[in-house]
Design an enzyme around this catalytic site. Structure first.
Site, PDB file in Angstrom:
ATOM      1  N   ASP A 180       0.864  -1.182   0.000  1.00 54.87           N
ATOM      2  CA  ASP A 180       0.000   0.000   0.000  1.00 54.87           C
ATOM      3  C   ASP A 180       0.903   1.235   0.000  1.00 54.87           C
ATOM      4  O   ASP A 180       2.126   1.136   0.074  1.00 54.87           O
ATOM      5  CB  ASP A 180      -0.981  -0.033   1.174  1.00 54.87           C
ATOM      6  CG  ASP A 180      -0.299   0.017   2.530  1.00 54.87           C
ATOM      7  OD1 ASP A 180       0.933   0.223   2.594  1.00 54.87           O
ATOM      8  OD2 ASP A 180      -0.995  -0.153   3.547  1.00 54.87           O
ATOM      9  N   ASP A 191      -7.822  -7.610   0.135  1.00 52.10           N
ATOM     10  CA  ASP A 191      -6.892  -7.910   1.226  1.00 52.10           C
ATOM     11  C   ASP A 191      -7.602  -7.590   2.530  1.00 52.10           C
ATOM     12  O   ASP A 191      -8.481  -6.732   2.555  1.00 52.10           O
ATOM     13  CB  ASP A 191      -5.642  -7.017   1.155  1.00 52.10           C
ATOM     14  CG  ASP A 191      -5.930  -5.612   1.641  1.00 52.10           C
ATOM     15  OD1 ASP A 191      -6.493  -4.825   0.862  1.00 52.10           O
ATOM     16  OD2 ASP A 191      -5.636  -5.302   2.813  1.00 52.10           O
ATOM     17  N   CYS A 241      -7.753 -28.461  11.215  1.00 52.19           N
ATOM     18  CA  CYS A 241      -8.957 -29.294  11.072  1.00 52.19           C
ATOM     19  C   CYS A 241      -8.615 -30.757  10.833  1.00 52.19           C
ATOM     20  O   CYS A 241      -9.393 -31.641  11.199  1.00 52.19           O
ATOM     21  CB  CYS A 241      -9.813 -28.766   9.931  1.00 52.19           C
ATOM     22  SG  CYS A 241     -10.437 -27.098  10.248  1.00 52.19           S
TER      23      CYS A 241
HETATM   24 ZN   LIG Z   1      -9.306 -25.724   8.774  1.00 52.57          ZN
END
Ligand SMILES: [Zn+2]
Length: 379
Positions: free
Chosen positions: A96, A270, A313
């Site tokens: 930026d 973003d 996960c």
């Molecule tokens: Zn995940």
């Protein structure tokens, strides 16, 4: 890996309604669009190794000029071989201009036609950013996509203030372009301003087109106006920008903001949200937002999001993630940031595929229905 023969270019592969999918080619690699850019403010995406950021599916990172110019300074990074080498990320980086963060973080700001003087929020030292200095800093960093220096008023603001600010930003855009010069393989993006005023947005787009840029950002949104007002603006703002260049919506956003922006013709975004939320125990999932600190997760052996292939996960239970968050263990921020970044990239991947297949409307329906569930039922 820099190939100076590869110019910066953008090709659209498919459209579905106003949504677009394509590829931005750069000497440091391709950026698949729509693209989400994780934010690496201080030359790091907090709690993530660069190779892990890449493994989430990110093609490009964002770096913050304001933070890097203050510490460790652009000159020091340049001497050490540039930002890519310094932070060990060899793919594209967008920086930026520093303008927005001077307005939001620095103390004692003074705005003139020439630029902005301000005091550092770190040590109170005095600095100046002008369009020319912003271009110099971003070149020292070695940024692949450089943003014009602009001024963005906080909303709500009256029309006169928004018009004057937009006109100043357009004069600064012309100075940014002149200072950027001719740098093959590097891109300069203009930034549309004009608040929520359609005619001012149109004038801004016209001024930018006349100067000519490699890409165009919709600036001045996600500054407190709310999703409905932002979407109303995005119903026309992207259409005012050239069709054949990337369109970047700065600082957005939550998953449903991102999907709504892409549906309105945005190609790049973003936001600090996935990484910042990860460090405060908030996870974005296919079924809604999960606060891992809640007691309901303490005995839950199930994964955070059964549809996600990230390490958090795949290898850990909600009970573990709850425990390490409550124990203030560093792995908590690492795992939740990884998950959030992977989820955001999975959304982008899903949208790219659906736009290419012409099934984006059905994809959006499934996305919203999933997230409306709020979470899986407690055990
Ligand atoms: Zn995940």
């Amino acid at each position: 890996m820099t190939d100076t023969q590869t110019p910066f270019s953008f090709s659209l592969n498919a459209t579905d309604g106003k949504a677009r999918t394509g590829v931005i080619q750069t000497p440091r690699g391709d950026i698949r669009t729509p693209a989400f850019m994780p934010v690496g403010t201080a030359a790091t995406v907090k709690a993530m190794m660069p190779e892990s950021v890449r493994a989430t599916g990110a093609d490009i990172l964002l770096g913050n000029t304001y933070h890097l110019m203050l510490r460790p300074t652009a000159e020091r990074i340049a001497k050490l071989g540039g930002l890519h080498k310094f932070m060990n990320w060899d793919r594209p980086i967008l920086t930026d201009s520093g303008g927005f963060q001077v307005m939001s973080l620095a103390g004692l700001r003074k705005l003139t036609e020439k630029g902005v003087t301000f005091k550092s929020h770190i040590d109170g030292s005095k600095h100046e950013i002008t369009p020319e200095r912003s271009m110099e800093i971003q070149e020292l960093l070695g940024s692949d996509i450089v943003m014009c220096f602009d001024e963005c008023p906080a909303l709500p603001a009256d029309r006169k203030r928004i018009a004057e600010s937009m006109e100043l930003s357009m004069r600064w855009a012309a100075r940014s372009k002149a200072a950027f010069g001719d740098r093959p393989g590097h891109a300069l993006f203009g930034i549309q301003q004009g608040g929520l005023e359609q005619d001012l947005r149109g004038q801004s787009a016209e001024a930018l087109r006349e100067i000519g840029f490699d890409g165009y950002a919709v600036g001045g949104l996600a500054v407190g106006e709310g999703q409905e007002a932002m979407f109303d603006c995005l119903d026309y703002a992207p259409d005012q920008l050239p069709v054949d260049k990337p369109r970047y919506l700065m600082g957005v956003g939550k998953p449903d903001d991102i999907v709504g922006a892409v549906a309105r013709g945005i190609d790049m975004m973003d936001c600090v949200l996935p990484s910042r939320s990860g460090r405060t125990g908030q996870a974005f999932t296919r079924k809604g937002v999960v606060n891992i600190k809640n007691a309901r997760h303490a005995d839950d052996p199930r994964p955070l999001d059964e549809g996600c292939a990230c390490p958090a996960c795949s290898n850990y239970s909600r009970a573990y993630l709850h425990h390490v968050f409550r124990s203030h263990e560093m792995i908590s921020g690492m795992l939740l940031t990884w998950h959030n970044l992977r989820y955001f990239q999975d959304i982008m991947d899903g949208m790219r595929g659906a736009i290419a297949a012409g099934t984006f409307e059905a994809w959006q329906k499934e996305f919203h229905e999933g997230r409306a569930q709020g979470d899986i039922d407690p055990l």
